[in-house]
Every structure is written in structure tokens, then in C-alpha cells.
Design a protein around this motif. Structure first.
Motif, mmCIF file in Angstrom:
data_model
loop_
_atom_site.group_PDB
_atom_site.id
_atom_site.type_symbol
_atom_site.label_atom_id
_atom_site.label_comp_id
_atom_site.label_asym_id
_atom_site.label_seq_id
_atom_site.Cartn_x
_atom_site.Cartn_y
_atom_site.Cartn_z
ATOM 1 N N ASP A 181 23.548 118.121 24.660
ATOM 2 C CA ASP A 181 22.124 118.661 24.722
ATOM 3 C C ASP A 181 21.784 119.193 26.256
ATOM 4 O O ASP A 181 22.169 118.699 27.336
ATOM 5 N N LEU A 182 20.812 120.468 26.148
ATOM 6 C CA LEU A 182 20.554 120.877 27.295
ATOM 7 C C LEU A 182 20.139 120.129 28.620
ATOM 8 O O LEU A 182 20.047 120.445 29.601
ATOM 9 N N ASP A 183 19.348 119.157 27.830
ATOM 10 C CA ASP A 183 18.689 118.288 29.032
ATOM 11 C C ASP A 183 19.577 117.048 29.539
ATOM 12 O O ASP A 183 18.867 116.833 30.584
ATOM 13 N N LEU A 184 20.414 116.900 28.879
ATOM 14 C CA LEU A 184 21.292 115.677 29.623
ATOM 15 C C LEU A 184 21.673 116.003 30.885
ATOM 16 O O LEU A 184 21.460 114.869 31.952
ATOM 17 N N PRO A 185 22.452 116.882 31.204
ATOM 18 C CA PRO A 185 22.635 116.965 32.929
ATOM 19 C C PRO A 185 21.526 116.724 33.707
ATOM 20 O O PRO A 185 21.601 115.934 34.767
ATOM 21 N N ASN A 186 20.177 117.285 33.512
ATOM 22 C CA ASN A 186 19.002 116.933 34.272
ATOM 23 C C ASN A 186 18.412 115.577 34.119
ATOM 24 O O ASN A 186 18.158 114.694 35.102
ATOM 25 N N ASP A 187 18.607 114.929 32.844
ATOM 26 C CA ASP A 187 18.437 113.418 32.849
ATOM 27 C C ASP A 187 19.407 112.607 33.520
ATOM 28 O O ASP A 187 18.827 111.664 34.129
ATOM 29 N N LEU A 188 20.535 113.041 33.987
ATOM 30 C CA LEU A 188 21.389 112.189 34.531
ATOM 31 C C LEU A 188 20.994 112.223 36.040
ATOM 32 O O LEU A 188 21.591 111.176 36.791
#
Length: 342
Positions: A181-188
Motif C-alpha cells: 500500500d502507498l502508506d506502508l513505506p512512510n509507516d516504516l
């Protein structure tokens, strides 16, 4: 004493990671008490994984950037065409540096940060508590029967396990991060920057139960977590692979060491085939030439070549059908090669 390089790209396992240079002041982690790594043999319980690790052939660039990631305590973001060895690299590093089993998180469009850290099943806990009450009523068993505590229904995920305070870095493969999902890299970002996380269910219970013994990813082993908080000691060696299907946010990219694996050239390709299948005979060299010729017109993966060569060596295989079958096995995987910057 420190040595460079720590990872050499050779086949011989060694203890060079014990001489890893000190981290930058902004990448120092102090989690503890230190945990021993799982046994090395546990990491290669499957013959295929051992083969993958021992036959990987590193390029000078990959050796240099693996060492950069190790010293900087940063994730390694690996891109490249199919079959270039992206997912084999962490197994080779774990084998050479004797870092135990490789933890693996296969990312999909539904993957979330929490599942990588831990999984908690509240419904299973509720059912267990109900069974305990029923058993107490029926049999007179005291409270606190097995299976009714939070820790019995909670398990660390691959990233959550990698961030435990091991005495040496654990190796974690986050495979195909570009499918997320597009948000996962930022969530990490925060977890990878701070090297720590909390388990809210254990934090809330800490007043009454300050420690919990929780199962880790990939085994039945349990570790003690104090007040629901986990912080690494040795930052894990994290490899994120991408097929280049999307761009990542700048904030994510600047926290990674980038490695672009290119399509193997003739000499590198011969070394890869030799590692997997032994010395090259004339038929094998002919197959390699055929592969290189076909790859100039479209995308091919190295394992397609290995499959074709292996079949050609099967006793009784008819030579007249060999090229036709090899052509089928070497079907192009994508658009023409001139549209790729590999």
C-alpha cells in the motif's frame, strides 16, 4: 579493532561481524539485555535456502554497499531485474557472517506495519478465558489456567523479531516492498529510524504483569519483553527488495542505502551457472550464448537459464527438442530491453 570489508562476498563463513566498525553517533542503539542469535543451522533448515546462500555470486558494487549498510546501520534497498539475486543476497550475507536464520516478510498490497511487528488474536484469548471459567465452574480449577493470558495469543512478526536486542544483527528480508500500500513505506520510517516499538496490549497490562514471554517469528522460541517495549541493541541488517514498479517517498529513500543490481554480464553469468551446476561444457556455453542473445530483445531471469541447462543434462533428453524447450523456458518476462535502464 575493525575490518573493511566485513562482508566479502566469498563462500567461507567467518566472524568478521564482531569487528564491525562503530555506528555513527546518530545510529547508536542500547536495547538489552542482549540475546544470543539462534543457531546457525536453524537458518538453513531447508536445503533450497542453503543452496541459495552458498551459490550467490556478489558483484564488487553489492559487496561495497552491503558493507555501507552494515556500518551505517541502515536498510539496504535493492532494485533490479527478475533473477538478479535480490532475494538471495540476505541469505548469502547471513551465511557468511554467521547471523543465523533469515527472517522474511513477503509484502502484499494488504500488508501493514503492525503485522510485521506482532500479531495478536483477541478472539482466541476471549475463547480461552471462557473455557477457563467453564472449567473452573465444572472442575473447580483455580484461576489463571494456561492459555488465558495475553502472551499466549501474541506472536512477534519478522520485523518485530529482528528488532529484539540480539548481540549481533539479525537479517531481515522485506520482499517486494513496491507491492505494498502507498502508506506502508512512510509507516516504516519511525520504526526503522528509532529501532524500537511498543506492543500496546502489553503496555496496558504492565501494571499487573510487567514482563511477558512472547513467541518470536519463525520458531516456537519465546523471549521476555519488559513492559511491552522492544528496542534493538545491534540494528538488524534489513534488505528491502523492489522490482522498480513504483517510486518511494524521498524521506524513505534517504534512510536507505540504494543498490541497483544489473543484469549479469557474460562472465558473471558463467560464474553463477558454475556455482549452481558445476563446470561448463560446450552445451552449457551454447545455452548461455542463446540466453544472452534472447535477453537482448526482452527481459529474462537467470533462473530461466538455469532451468534450461538443468533439463539439457537430464539423461535421455532428446537433443532435437532441446532448443525448442529452452526457447519456451526463456520466454520474455516484459517489454523490450531498450525500455529498461538496467
Amino acid at each position: 579493532m575493525s575490518t573493511w570489508p566485513v562482508y566479502t562476498g566469498t563462500e567461507e563463513p567467518h566472524d568478521g561481524v564482531s569487528h564491525l566498525p562503530d555506528p555513527p553517533p546518530w545510529r547508536v542503539f542500547d536495547g538489552g539485555p542482549p540475546l544470543p542469535l539462534p543457531r546457525q543451522e536453524d537458518g538453513f533448515a531447508y536445503p533450497g535456502r542453503n543452496h541459495r546462500a552458498s551459490t550467490y555470486r556478489a558483484t564488487p558494487e553489492s559487496v561495497e554497499l552491503v558493507n555501507a549498510a552494515l556500518v551505517l546501520r541502515r536498510p539496504l534497498l535493492v532494485t533490479g531485474p527478475p533473477g538478479s539475486g535480490k532475494s538471495s543476497l540476505p541469505y548469502a550475507v547471513a551465511r557468511e557472517l554467521k547471523l543465523g536464520p533469515v527472517l522474511r516478510w513477503n509484502v502484499t498490497s494488504r500488508s501493514t506495519l503492525q503485522e510485521s511487528l506482532y500479531q495478536y488474536d483477541p478472539m482466541a484469548r476471549l475463547h480461552a478465558a471462557s473455557r477457563g471459567v467453564e472449567r473452573e465452574r465444572r472442575e473447580g480449577v483455580g484461576a489463571g489456567t494456561a492459555g488465558d493470558g495475553i502472551e499466549d495469543h501474541l506472536r512477534l512478526g519478522p520485523l518485530g523479531t529482528a528488532l529484539l536486542p540480539y548481540e549481533r544483527p539479525r537479517v531481515l528480508l522485506i520482499d517486494e516492498i513496491d507491492k505494498s500500500d502507498l502508506d506502508l513505506p512512510n509507516d516504516l520510517l519511525n520504526v526503522l529510524e528509532e529501532g524500537q516499538y511498543e506492543i500496546p496490549e502489553l503496555v496496558r497490562a504492565a501494571q499487573h504483569t510487567p514482563t511477558a514471554r512472547v513467541m518470536v517469528s519463525g520458531s516456537e522460541e519465546r523471549v521476555v519483553i519488559d513492559r511491552g517495549r522492544v528496542r534493538c541493541g545491534a540494528f538488524p541488517f534489513i534488505v528491502l527488495t523492489s522490482n522498480g514498479e513504483r517510486e518511494f517517498p524521498p524521506a524513505f529513500l534517504r534512510r536507505c542505502v540504494p543498490l541497483n543490481l544489473r543484469r549479469p554480464g557474460p562472465d558473471h553469468l558463467e560464474a553463477i551457472v558454475r556455482a549452481h551446476l558445476g563446470e561448463l561444457d560446450q552445451e552449457t556455453k551454447r545455452m548461455i550464448s542463446m540466453f544472452l542473445e534472447r535477453s537482448s530483445a526482452g527481459e529474462l531471469a537467470t533462473d530461466q537459464l538455469l532451468n534450461a541447462i538443468y533439463l539439457s543434462k537430464v539423461p535421455g533428453f532428446r537433443s532435437e527438442s532441446r532448443d525448442a524447450l529452452a526457447a519456451v523456458l526463456m520466454t520474455h518476462l516484459g517489454p523490450a530491453a531498450e525500455f529498461h535502464d538496467f
